[in-house]
Design a protein around this motif. Structure first.
Motif, PDB file in Angstrom:
ATOM      1  N   HIS A  11     -12.633  -8.616  -1.860  1.00  0.00           N
ATOM      2  CA  HIS A  11     -11.533  -7.874  -1.758  1.00  0.00           C
ATOM      3  C   HIS A  11     -11.505  -7.725  -0.148  1.00  0.00           C
ATOM      4  CE1 HIS A  11     -14.892  -4.935  -1.063  1.00  0.00           C
ATOM      5  NE2 HIS A  11     -14.399  -4.525  -0.241  1.00  0.00           N
ATOM      6  N   THR A  12     -12.295  -8.469   0.797  1.00  0.00           N
ATOM      7  CA  THR A  12     -12.027  -8.603   2.024  1.00  0.00           C
ATOM      8  C   THR A  12     -12.278  -9.891   2.701  1.00  0.00           C
ATOM      9  OG1 THR A  12     -14.099  -7.725   2.602  1.00  0.00           O
ATOM     10  CG2 THR A  12     -12.423  -6.099   2.711  1.00  0.00           C
TER      11      THR A  12
ATOM     12  N   TYR B 236      -4.638  -1.410  -6.917  1.00  0.00           N
ATOM     13  CA  TYR B 236      -5.662  -1.940  -6.047  1.00  0.00           C
ATOM     14  C   TYR B 236      -5.975  -3.436  -6.201  1.00  0.00           C
ATOM     15  CZ  TYR B 236     -10.632  -2.865  -4.787  1.00  0.00           C
ATOM     16  OH  TYR B 236     -11.615  -3.518  -4.376  1.00  0.00           O
ATOM     17  N   ARG B 237      -6.191  -3.704  -7.606  1.00  0.00           N
ATOM     18  CA  ARG B 237      -6.590  -4.971  -7.993  1.00  0.00           C
ATOM     19  C   ARG B 237      -5.386  -5.995  -7.475  1.00  0.00           C
ATOM     20  NH1 ARG B 237     -11.281  -5.779 -11.013  1.00  0.00           N
ATOM     21  NH2 ARG B 237     -12.106  -3.846 -11.785  1.00  0.00           N
TER      22      ARG B 237
ATOM     23  N   ASP C 283     -15.939  -1.443   7.269  1.00  0.00           N
ATOM     24  CA  ASP C 283     -15.875  -2.156   6.043  1.00  0.00           C
ATOM     25  C   ASP C 283     -16.288  -1.465   4.898  1.00  0.00           C
ATOM     26  OD1 ASP C 283     -14.798  -4.683   4.745  1.00  0.00           O
ATOM     27  OD2 ASP C 283     -16.596  -5.369   4.665  1.00  0.00           O
TER      28      ASP C 283
ATOM     29  N   VAL D 270       0.665  -1.210  -0.131  1.00  0.00           N
ATOM     30  CA  VAL D 270      -0.112   0.131  -0.103  1.00  0.00           C
ATOM     31  C   VAL D 270       0.917   1.305  -0.053  1.00  0.00           C
ATOM     32  CG1 VAL D 270      -1.637   1.210   1.318  1.00  0.00           C
ATOM     33  CG2 VAL D 270      -2.034  -1.342   1.006  1.00  0.00           C
TER      34      VAL D 270
ATOM     35  N   ASN E 241      -9.281   3.120  -6.835  1.00  0.00           N
ATOM     36  CA  ASN E 241      -8.988   2.559  -8.020  1.00  0.00           C
ATOM     37  C   ASN E 241      -9.633   2.977  -9.053  1.00  0.00           C
ATOM     38  OD1 ASN E 241      -8.103   0.175  -9.487  1.00  0.00           O
ATOM     39  ND2 ASN E 241     -10.391  -0.248  -9.662  1.00  0.00           N
TER      40      ASN E 241
ATOM     41  N   LEU F 113     -11.475   2.421  -1.266  1.00  0.00           N
ATOM     42  CA  LEU F 113     -10.534   1.697  -2.128  1.00  0.00           C
ATOM     43  C   LEU F 113     -11.212   1.799  -3.514  1.00  0.00           C
ATOM     44  CD1 LEU F 113      -9.312  -1.160  -0.082  1.00  0.00           C
ATOM     45  CD2 LEU F 113      -8.060   0.797  -0.582  1.00  0.00           C
TER      46      LEU F 113
ATOM     47  N   ILE G  62      -3.169  -5.655  -5.105  1.00  0.00           N
ATOM     48  CA  ILE G  62      -3.204  -5.730  -3.539  1.00  0.00           C
ATOM     49  C   ILE G  62      -4.291  -6.126  -2.959  1.00  0.00           C
ATOM     50  CG2 ILE G  62      -2.646  -4.545  -1.530  1.00  0.00           C
ATOM     51  CD1 ILE G  62      -1.248  -2.256  -3.298  1.00  0.00           C
ATOM     52  N   PHE G  63      -5.592  -5.826  -3.318  1.00  0.00           N
ATOM     53  CA  PHE G  63      -6.546  -6.316  -2.477  1.00  0.00           C
ATOM     54  C   PHE G  63      -7.669  -7.243  -3.281  1.00  0.00           C
ATOM     55  CE2 PHE G  63      -5.662  -1.865  -0.753  1.00  0.00           C
ATOM     56  CZ  PHE G  63      -5.402  -2.191   0.519  1.00  0.00           C
ATOM     57  N   ARG G  64      -7.616  -7.295  -4.289  1.00  0.00           N
ATOM     58  CA  ARG G  64      -8.759  -8.169  -4.893  1.00  0.00           C
ATOM     59  C   ARG G  64      -8.159  -9.723  -5.270  1.00  0.00           C
ATOM     60  NH1 ARG G  64     -13.423  -5.668  -6.712  1.00  0.00           N
ATOM     61  NH2 ARG G  64     -13.978  -7.780  -7.632  1.00  0.00           N
TER      62      ARG G  64
END
Length: 170
Positions: free
Chosen positions: A140-141, A111-112, A71, A4, A82, A78, A114-116
């Protein structure tokens, strides 16, 4: 968290060196994270994204001043960040929105990366052994349940989360 930091620093670097635009949501997030991670301990700091006048720019629904699910707010933040990266990438690639969404380029934002992820699930009956086709869902979470136990490690919580559930045919 290091990924991040790289994402946010790279955004600020590109903004300073190649882009001509006013500070955006991603810029403010980068500045807030930098301030929070480098300030002295117990120093008061109000993140710019937490101020109502800035929230309305990335999520009008959160600008009302009421408390919201963390959340949900994090996901919206995010998603807004993105969208900024996607717009910049479409501009660099000289692509329209429809064309961009139909290429692998739309999956290449920070974003994709790191988080997806993709959640694969398989349903098998304990009684007859019948297995339904696998399903795949973007995530994503993950919501990890503590189940009243003392927290051991993230690895332990993930292991419990990934355990198979028992299912019987109807």
């Amino acid at each position: 968290l290091p990924s991040v930091h790289v994402w946010l620093r790279e955004h600020l670097r590109l903004r300073r060196t190649t882009w001509e635009h006013r500070p955006c949501t991603l810029c403010r997030l980068a500045q807030d994270v930098e301030a929070i991670t480098t300030q002295r301990r117990n120093t008061k700091y109000t993140p710019t994204l937490a101020e109502a006048r800035n929230r309305s720019s990335w999520c009008p629904e959160l600008a009302c001043g009421y408390q919201h699910c963390v959340d949900e707010a994090f996901g919206k933040l995010l998603t807004a960040c993105n969208a900024i990266d996607e717009e910049r990438l479409k501009s660099v690639l000289n692509m329209e929105d429809t064309e961009f969404k139909n290429t692998n380029q739309c999956h290449s934002t920070f974003y994709r990366a790191i988080f997806r992820g993709i959640w694969k699930s398989r349903l098998t009956c304990n009684t007859c052994g019948h297995t339904k086709p696998d399903t795949y869902e973007p995530v994503h979470t993950l919501s990890l349940s503590f189940k009243g136990e003392s927290i051991k490690t993230i690895e332990y919580l993930l292991q419990v989360h990934l355990e198979a559930d028992t299912v019987d045919c109807d």
